[in-house]
Scaffold this motif. Structure first.
Motif, PDB file in Angstrom:
ATOM      1  N   ILE A  34     -32.595 -33.229  15.862  1.00 51.40           N
ATOM      2  CA  ILE A  34     -32.820 -34.550  15.296  1.00 51.40           C
ATOM      3  C   ILE A  34     -33.594 -34.379  13.993  1.00 51.40           C
ATOM      4  CG2 ILE A  34     -33.934 -36.784  15.660  1.00 51.40           C
ATOM      5  CD1 ILE A  34     -33.565 -36.221  18.728  1.00 51.40           C
ATOM      6  N   GLN A  35     -33.088 -35.006  12.935  1.00 51.42           N
ATOM      7  CA  GLN A  35     -33.758 -34.937  11.637  1.00 51.42           C
ATOM      8  C   GLN A  35     -35.215 -35.377  11.773  1.00 51.42           C
ATOM      9  OE1 GLN A  35     -32.264 -34.225   8.426  1.00 51.42           O
ATOM     10  NE2 GLN A  35     -34.374 -34.234   7.723  1.00 51.42           N
ATOM     11  N   GLY A  36     -36.122 -34.565  11.249  1.00 49.91           N
ATOM     12  CA  GLY A  36     -37.536 -34.904  11.260  1.00 49.91           C
ATOM     13  C   GLY A  36     -38.286 -34.535  12.519  1.00 49.91           C
ATOM     14  N   ALA A  37     -37.593 -33.967  13.508  1.00 49.16           N
ATOM     15  CA  ALA A  37     -38.256 -33.586  14.759  1.00 49.16           C
ATOM     16  C   ALA A  37     -39.246 -32.450  14.501  1.00 49.16           C
ATOM     17  CB  ALA A  37     -37.227 -33.154  15.797  1.00 49.16           C
ATOM     18  N   VAL A  38     -40.226 -32.351  15.382  1.00 51.07           N
ATOM     19  CA  VAL A  38     -41.201 -31.269  15.377  1.00 51.07           C
ATOM     20  C   VAL A  38     -40.766 -30.276  16.445  1.00 51.07           C
ATOM     21  CG1 VAL A  38     -43.620 -30.685  15.802  1.00 51.07           C
ATOM     22  CG2 VAL A  38     -43.026 -32.824  14.626  1.00 51.07           C
ATOM     23  N   HIS A  39     -40.814 -28.991  16.110  1.00 51.61           N
ATOM     24  CA  HIS A  39     -40.336 -27.957  17.035  1.00 51.61           C
ATOM     25  C   HIS A  39     -41.497 -27.144  17.589  1.00 51.61           C
ATOM     26  CE1 HIS A  39     -38.170 -23.937  17.718  1.00 51.61           C
ATOM     27  NE2 HIS A  39     -37.915 -24.720  18.742  1.00 51.61           N
ATOM     28  N   ILE A  40     -41.724 -27.268  18.878  1.00 48.33           N
ATOM     29  CA  ILE A  40     -42.673 -26.415  19.599  1.00 48.33           C
ATOM     30  C   ILE A  40     -41.998 -26.062  20.927  1.00 48.33           C
ATOM     31  CG2 ILE A  40     -44.967 -26.143  20.607  1.00 48.33           C
ATOM     32  CD1 ILE A  40     -45.978 -28.337  18.731  1.00 48.33           C
ATOM     33  N   PRO A  41     -41.502 -24.823  21.068  1.00 53.61           N
ATOM     34  CA  PRO A  41     -40.860 -24.435  22.332  1.00 53.61           C
ATOM     35  C   PRO A  41     -41.780 -24.660  23.536  1.00 53.61           C
ATOM     36  CG  PRO A  41     -40.424 -22.805  20.643  1.00 53.61           C
ATOM     37  CD  PRO A  41     -41.457 -23.744  20.076  1.00 53.61           C
ATOM     38  N   LEU A  42     -41.197 -25.034  24.651  1.00 53.28           N
ATOM     39  CA  LEU A  42     -41.949 -25.383  25.854  1.00 53.28           C
ATOM     40  C   LEU A  42     -43.000 -24.340  26.217  1.00 53.28           C
ATOM     41  CD1 LEU A  42     -42.448 -27.180  28.327  1.00 53.28           C
ATOM     42  CD2 LEU A  42     -40.633 -25.915  29.488  1.00 53.28           C
ATOM     43  N   MET A  43     -42.626 -23.077  26.238  1.00 47.57           N
ATOM     44  CA  MET A  43     -43.564 -22.035  26.664  1.00 47.57           C
ATOM     45  C   MET A  43     -44.716 -21.837  25.681  1.00 47.57           C
ATOM     46  SD  MET A  43     -42.800 -21.211  29.554  1.00 47.57           S
ATOM     47  CE  MET A  43     -41.524 -21.879  30.554  1.00 47.57           C
ATOM     48  N   GLU A  44     -44.566 -22.325  24.466  1.00 49.91           N
ATOM     49  CA  GLU A  44     -45.626 -22.208  23.463  1.00 49.91           C
ATOM     50  C   GLU A  44     -46.501 -23.459  23.395  1.00 49.91           C
ATOM     51  OE1 GLU A  44     -43.965 -21.141  19.656  1.00 49.91           O
ATOM     52  OE2 GLU A  44     -42.646 -19.635  20.557  1.00 49.91           O
TER      53      GLU A  44
END
Length: 112
Positions: A34-44
């Protein structure tokens, strides 16, 4: 109880101030998001909670591929006192609904 929402109930376009947190892995994120989403993988997420806190989001929509990982992330964040909602069916539902996505590189966005 994890607050959840079906794609049909997610406003299009997304409201101002709503943060989208994508908890998928790097390769999934690169393929379509999704445009503008923030990415932080679950395990992190626990180790990177400070990055989430800095967003100062009044409400956060948490997404993954199908809704399982994002449900765990939403439960964790809700326990920390944040206003979060899990997207049922995740990015698969987003894609099925024809909602816009972006991807890295020249490939068309897709959910992997």
């Amino acid at each position: 109880m994890i607050p959840s929402i079906e794609i049909d109930n997610v406003p299009d376009p997304l409201p101002q101030g709503l943060v989208v947190l994508d908890v998928r892995e790097d390769e999934e994120w690169a393929a379509g998001r999704i445009q503008g989403a923030v990415h932080i993988p679950l395990m992190e997420l626990p180790a990177r909670l400070g990055e989430f806190v800095e967003l100062e989001a009044p409400q956060t929509l948490v997404v993954c591929k199908a809704g399982g990982r994002s449900a765990r992330a939403a439960a964790y964040l809700a326990q920390q006192g944040y206003d979060v909602v899990n997207l049922v069916d995740g990015m698969m539902g987003w894609e099925r609904a024809g909602r816009p996505m972006v991807a890295d590189g020249d490939q068309p966005p897709t959910v992997v």
